[in-house]
Design an enzyme around this catalytic site. Structure first.
Site, mmCIF file in Angstrom:
data_model
loop_
_atom_site.group_PDB
_atom_site.id
_atom_site.type_symbol
_atom_site.label_atom_id
_atom_site.label_comp_id
_atom_site.label_asym_id
_atom_site.label_seq_id
_atom_site.Cartn_x
_atom_site.Cartn_y
_atom_site.Cartn_z
ATOM 1 N N SER A 47 1.039 -1.268 -0.150
ATOM 2 C CA SER A 47 -0.021 0.026 -0.105
ATOM 3 C C SER A 47 1.008 1.304 -0.215
ATOM 4 O O SER A 47 1.945 1.299 0.486
ATOM 5 C CB SER A 47 -0.984 -0.279 1.269
ATOM 6 O OG SER A 47 -1.503 1.213 1.543
ATOM 7 N N TYR A 60 -2.333 -1.760 10.415
ATOM 8 C CA TYR A 60 -2.361 -1.966 8.831
ATOM 9 C C TYR A 60 -1.175 -1.270 8.268
ATOM 10 O O TYR A 60 -0.641 -2.041 7.503
ATOM 11 C CB TYR A 60 -3.592 -1.283 8.287
ATOM 12 C CG TYR A 60 -3.697 -1.347 6.778
ATOM 13 C CD1 TYR A 60 -4.383 -2.535 6.306
ATOM 14 C CD2 TYR A 60 -3.495 -0.246 6.069
ATOM 15 C CE1 TYR A 60 -4.642 -2.638 4.916
ATOM 16 C CE2 TYR A 60 -3.607 -0.412 4.575
ATOM 17 C CZ TYR A 60 -4.149 -1.594 4.244
ATOM 18 O OH TYR A 60 -4.400 -1.801 2.785
HETATM 19 N N1 LIG Z 1 -8.746 -0.669 -1.878
HETATM 20 C C1 LIG Z 1 -7.538 0.136 -1.561
HETATM 21 O O1 LIG Z 1 -7.638 1.358 -1.750
HETATM 22 C C2 LIG Z 1 -6.167 -0.460 -1.050
HETATM 23 C C3 LIG Z 1 -4.934 0.348 -1.098
HETATM 24 C C4 LIG Z 1 -4.036 -0.038 -0.734
HETATM 25 C C5 LIG Z 1 -3.911 -1.496 -0.631
HETATM 26 N N2 LIG Z 1 -4.550 -2.291 -0.527
HETATM 27 C C6 LIG Z 1 -4.660 -3.853 -0.646
HETATM 28 O O2 LIG Z 1 -5.104 -4.478 -1.726
HETATM 29 C C7 LIG Z 1 -5.562 -5.659 -1.150
HETATM 30 C C8 LIG Z 1 -6.933 -6.094 -1.674
HETATM 31 O O3 LIG Z 1 -7.789 -5.146 -1.043
HETATM 32 P P1 LIG Z 1 -9.159 -4.725 -1.602
HETATM 33 O O4 LIG Z 1 -9.293 -3.071 -1.504
HETATM 34 O O5 LIG Z 1 -9.455 -5.608 -2.885
HETATM 35 O O6 LIG Z 1 -10.038 -5.255 -0.381
HETATM 36 P P2 LIG Z 1 -11.509 -6.164 -0.238
HETATM 37 O O7 LIG Z 1 -12.115 -5.850 -1.638
HETATM 38 O O8 LIG Z 1 -11.956 -5.765 1.099
HETATM 39 O O9 LIG Z 1 -10.972 -7.540 -0.506
HETATM 40 C C9 LIG Z 1 -10.030 -8.322 0.361
HETATM 41 C C10 LIG Z 1 -9.834 -9.696 0.249
HETATM 42 O O10 LIG Z 1 -9.110 -10.265 1.238
HETATM 43 C C11 LIG Z 1 -9.767 -11.309 1.655
HETATM 44 N N3 LIG Z 1 -9.562 -11.395 2.902
HETATM 45 C C12 LIG Z 1 -9.785 -10.595 4.135
HETATM 46 N N4 LIG Z 1 -9.379 -11.166 5.388
HETATM 47 C C13 LIG Z 1 -9.036 -12.389 4.990
HETATM 48 C C14 LIG Z 1 -8.256 -13.412 5.627
HETATM 49 N N5 LIG Z 1 -8.292 -13.428 7.126
HETATM 50 N N6 LIG Z 1 -7.990 -14.745 5.115
HETATM 51 C C15 LIG Z 1 -8.280 -14.906 3.739
HETATM 52 N N7 LIG Z 1 -8.549 -13.663 2.915
HETATM 53 C C16 LIG Z 1 -9.014 -12.500 3.478
HETATM 54 C C17 LIG Z 1 -11.311 -11.050 1.534
HETATM 55 O O11 LIG Z 1 -12.018 -12.588 1.152
HETATM 56 P P3 LIG Z 1 -13.454 -12.532 1.469
HETATM 57 O O12 LIG Z 1 -14.051 -12.045 -0.046
HETATM 58 O O13 LIG Z 1 -13.514 -13.990 1.349
HETATM 59 O O14 LIG Z 1 -13.849 -11.875 2.629
HETATM 60 C C18 LIG Z 1 -11.111 -10.293 -0.019
HETATM 61 O O15 LIG Z 1 -11.044 -11.427 -1.102
HETATM 62 C C19 LIG Z 1 -5.202 -5.821 0.353
HETATM 63 O O16 LIG Z 1 -3.953 -6.205 0.652
HETATM 64 C C20 LIG Z 1 -5.405 -4.149 0.704
HETATM 65 O O17 LIG Z 1 -4.430 -3.963 1.802
HETATM 66 C C21 LIG Z 1 -6.093 -1.754 -0.968
#
Ligand SMILES: NC(=O)c1ccc[n+]([C@@H]2O[C@H](COP(=O)([O-])OP(=O)(O)OC[C@H]3O[C@@H](n4cnc5c(N)ncnc54)[C@H](OP(=O)(O)O)[C@@H]3O)[C@@H](O)[C@H]2O)c1
Length: 153
Positions: A47, A60
């Site tokens: 991130s 985080y």
């Molecule tokens: N969105 C942003 O702005 C942003 C910015 C920087 C970095 N990121 C990073 O990008 C990555 C994806 O995030 P996202 O935005 O796509 O979030 P998201 O839509 O909330 O998706 C999170 C994913 O992680 C899975 N997950 C959560 N907790 C878990 C656990 N304990 N064990 C296994 N799987 C788990 C969820 O599975 P389920 O669907 O089965 O719950 C979901 O598929 C993350 O690492 C996040 O930190 C996101």
């Protein structure tokens, strides 16, 4: 936010496991297979918050800084092993995780397009969207980068 509630400790453990410990364990466990495959890649998602943390998400941000460091050293270790180690460093992306917060978010599809170009060009670190600017600001003035990110975007 840090809190003295017992729930905070449980949630911190879970967040550290999901964001950091598990990618470390997966890398170690999958490495024999990846090495044998001849042309493999690991893609970790950190991130922009590893560059400068925001105060509302201490655990985080710390896990993302740890993952960034781990990804870099893993890349060093696998330099001669035909396993490429990529890192995606997203800005704020419109996903369920960011539902209801932030302005001018990027679409996940835009992130994928940007990353895919970098992947094809063997660019191992993909600073996505505004994280490119944050990286630049941090290079010139780490204090300014911290000030911008302190309260989140
Ligand atoms: N969105 C942003 O702005 C942003 C910015 C920087 C970095 N990121 C990073 O990008 C990555 C994806 O995030 P996202 O935005 O796509 O979030 P998201 O839509 O909330 O998706 C999170 C994913 O992680 C899975 N997950 C959560 N907790 C878990 C656990 N304990 N064990 C296994 N799987 C788990 C969820 O599975 P389920 O669907 O089965 O719950 C979901 O598929 C993350 O690492 C996040 O930190 C996101």
């Amino acid at each position: 936010m840090l809190s003295e509630e017992p729930d905070f400790i449980t949630m911190a453990d879970e967040e550290i496991a999901t964001n950091f410990t598990t990618p470390v364990k997966l890398s170690v466990l999958l490495l024999p297979f990846l090495k044998n495959n001849g042309n493999s890649a690991i893609v970790n998602v950190s991130s922009g918050l590893f560059i400068a943390p925001k105060k509302s998400a201490p655990v985080y941000c710390a896990t993302k800084a740890a993952l960034h460091s781990f990804t870099k050293t893993l890349r060093y270790q696998l330099e001669n092993a035909n396993v490429k180690v990529f890192e995606i460093i997203p800005s704020l992306i419109d996903t369920p995780m960011t539902h209801g917060r932030g302005k001018s978010k990027m679409l996940p599809e835009e992130l994928v397009d940007e990353f895919w170009q970098n992947f094809k060009n063997n660019k191992l670190e993909s600073y996505i969207g505004k994280t490119k600017l944050l990286k630049l600001i941090d290079r010139v003035s780490p204090r300014l980068a911290c000030r911008i990110m302190k309260n989140g975007l």
